[in-house]
Scaffold this motif. Structure first.
Motif, PDB file in Angstrom:
ATOM      1  N   UNK A 125     -37.478  -5.406  21.849  1.00 52.02           N
ATOM      2  CA  UNK A 125     -38.598  -6.423  21.620  1.00 52.02           C
ATOM      3  C   UNK A 125     -39.665  -5.944  20.425  1.00 52.02           C
ATOM      4  N   UNK A 126     -39.711  -6.841  19.723  1.00 55.14           N
ATOM      5  CA  UNK A 126     -40.884  -6.862  18.709  1.00 55.14           C
ATOM      6  C   UNK A 126     -41.718  -5.684  18.762  1.00 55.14           C
ATOM      7  N   UNK A 127     -42.472  -5.611  20.298  1.00 55.88           N
ATOM      8  CA  UNK A 127     -43.791  -4.083  20.193  1.00 55.88           C
ATOM      9  C   UNK A 127     -42.208  -3.522  20.239  1.00 55.88           C
ATOM     10  N   UNK A 128     -41.105  -2.855  20.752  1.00 55.98           N
ATOM     11  CA  UNK A 128     -40.571  -2.096  20.797  1.00 55.98           C
ATOM     12  C   UNK A 128     -39.653  -1.081  19.611  1.00 55.98           C
ATOM     13  N   UNK A 182     -48.077  -1.694  12.850  1.00 57.48           N
ATOM     14  CA  UNK A 182     -48.883  -2.598  14.023  1.00 57.48           C
ATOM     15  C   UNK A 182     -47.044  -3.671  13.967  1.00 57.48           C
ATOM     16  N   UNK A 183     -47.311  -4.685  14.923  1.00 58.74           N
ATOM     17  CA  UNK A 183     -47.015  -5.764  15.815  1.00 58.74           C
ATOM     18  C   UNK A 183     -47.425  -6.290  14.771  1.00 58.74           C
ATOM     19  N   UNK A 184     -47.742  -7.201  13.918  1.00 59.10           N
ATOM     20  CA  UNK A 184     -48.333  -7.645  13.131  1.00 59.10           C
ATOM     21  C   UNK A 184     -47.910  -7.189  11.521  1.00 59.10           C
ATOM     22  N   UNK A 217     -38.241 -13.259  20.993  1.00 60.29           N
ATOM     23  CA  UNK A 217     -37.884 -13.659  19.805  1.00 60.29           C
ATOM     24  C   UNK A 217     -36.781 -12.088  19.237  1.00 60.29           C
ATOM     25  N   UNK A 218     -35.480 -12.702  18.786  1.00 62.91           N
ATOM     26  CA  UNK A 218     -35.470 -10.553  19.110  1.00 62.91           C
ATOM     27  C   UNK A 218     -34.322 -11.389  17.117  1.00 62.91           C
ATOM     28  N   UNK A 219     -34.242 -10.138  16.173  1.00 62.73           N
ATOM     29  CA  UNK A 219     -34.242  -9.682  15.722  1.00 62.73           C
ATOM     30  C   UNK A 219     -32.560  -8.981  14.738  1.00 62.73           C
ATOM     31  N   UNK A 220     -31.786  -9.594  14.710  1.00 62.66           N
ATOM     32  CA  UNK A 220     -30.367  -8.459  13.629  1.00 62.66           C
ATOM     33  C   UNK A 220     -30.981  -8.975  12.213  1.00 62.66           C
ATOM     34  N   UNK A 221     -29.704  -7.393  11.549  1.00 67.52           N
ATOM     35  CA  UNK A 221     -28.941  -7.400  10.486  1.00 67.52           C
ATOM     36  C   UNK A 221     -28.220  -8.228  10.213  1.00 67.52           C
ATOM     37  N   UNK A 222     -28.244  -9.178   9.286  1.00 66.68           N
ATOM     38  CA  UNK A 222     -26.941  -9.957   8.824  1.00 66.68           C
ATOM     39  C   UNK A 222     -26.472  -8.512   7.851  1.00 66.68           C
ATOM     40  N   UNK A 223     -25.064  -9.521   7.406  1.00 67.71           N
ATOM     41  CA  UNK A 223     -23.559  -8.778   6.866  1.00 67.71           C
ATOM     42  C   UNK A 223     -24.608  -8.242   5.529  1.00 67.71           C
ATOM     43  N   UNK A 224     -25.506  -9.298   4.787  1.00 63.58           N
ATOM     44  CA  UNK A 224     -25.930  -8.314   3.504  1.00 63.58           C
ATOM     45  C   UNK A 224     -27.029  -6.837   3.702  1.00 63.58           C
ATOM     46  N   UNK A 225     -27.379  -7.137   4.704  1.00 62.20           N
ATOM     47  CA  UNK A 225     -28.395  -5.568   5.246  1.00 62.20           C
ATOM     48  C   UNK A 225     -27.718  -5.430   5.852  1.00 62.20           C
ATOM     49  N   UNK A 226     -26.893  -5.042   6.408  1.00 59.82           N
ATOM     50  CA  UNK A 226     -26.091  -3.907   6.902  1.00 59.82           C
ATOM     51  C   UNK A 226     -25.414  -3.060   5.884  1.00 59.82           C
TER      52      UNK A 226
END
Length: 152
Positions: free
Chosen positions: A62-65, A73-75, A102-111
């Motif tokens: 989660x964004x907090x983690x 900070x979260x912001x 809401x989750x966030x993943x790294x894209x192929x370009x990010x990887x």
């Protein structure tokens, strides 16, 4: 305890040395990542943390983690995620089981960028530690970090 208490003074000196070591390492890594890959230290750290997620239970942060992992900070973390998402390095999506999440993943370009930048990061980190080890004030901290690494 007073401001001239030797224990407090020693603790303060230790904190100053630790802060100095951190600052030198972060500066060295930041310069190398920025010049070689157009990444800040925080951006690299965020990509690194998110790249370690997995699809098993508790595998997505989660964004907090995420904020705790990159020490922001979260912001500030949300703004950083937005910048990297705008660059096509991350993507956000709603959690299947909780529409508020809401989750966030790294894209192929990010990887790919992370894989390209990791050797630069690691080399800058080694160099920063080697330089710090030559400083009598910082050498004990470097030894401690090396001992911690060896124990893990």
């Amino acid at each position: 305890m007073t401001a001239t208490d030797p224990a407090l003074t020693g603790l303060a000196q230790g904190w100053c040395a630790l802060s100095l070591l951190h600052g030198r390492i972060e500066t060295r890594i930041g310069r190398a990542l920025e010049s070689g890959h157009g990444l800040s230290v925080r951006e690299f750290s965020l990509l690194d943390v998110l790249s370690r997620q997995h699809s098993g239970p508790g595998g997505h942060l989660q964004m907090k983690e995420v904020a705790e992992a990159v020490v922001l900070s979260q912001s500030a973390t949300t703004r950083l995620v937005t910048r990297l998402e705008d660059r096509g390095l991350l993507r956000r999506y709603l959690c299947d089981t909780d529409r508020r999440g809401i989750y966030t993943d790294v894209t192929e370009a990010g990887l790919a960028l992370l894989d390209e930048a990791r050797p630069t990061h690691d080399a800058a980190l080694r160099t920063a530690f080697e330089e710090a080890a030559a400083n009598p004030v910082l050498a004990p901290l470097v030894r401690t970090v090396q001992e911690l690494h060896a124990a893990v």
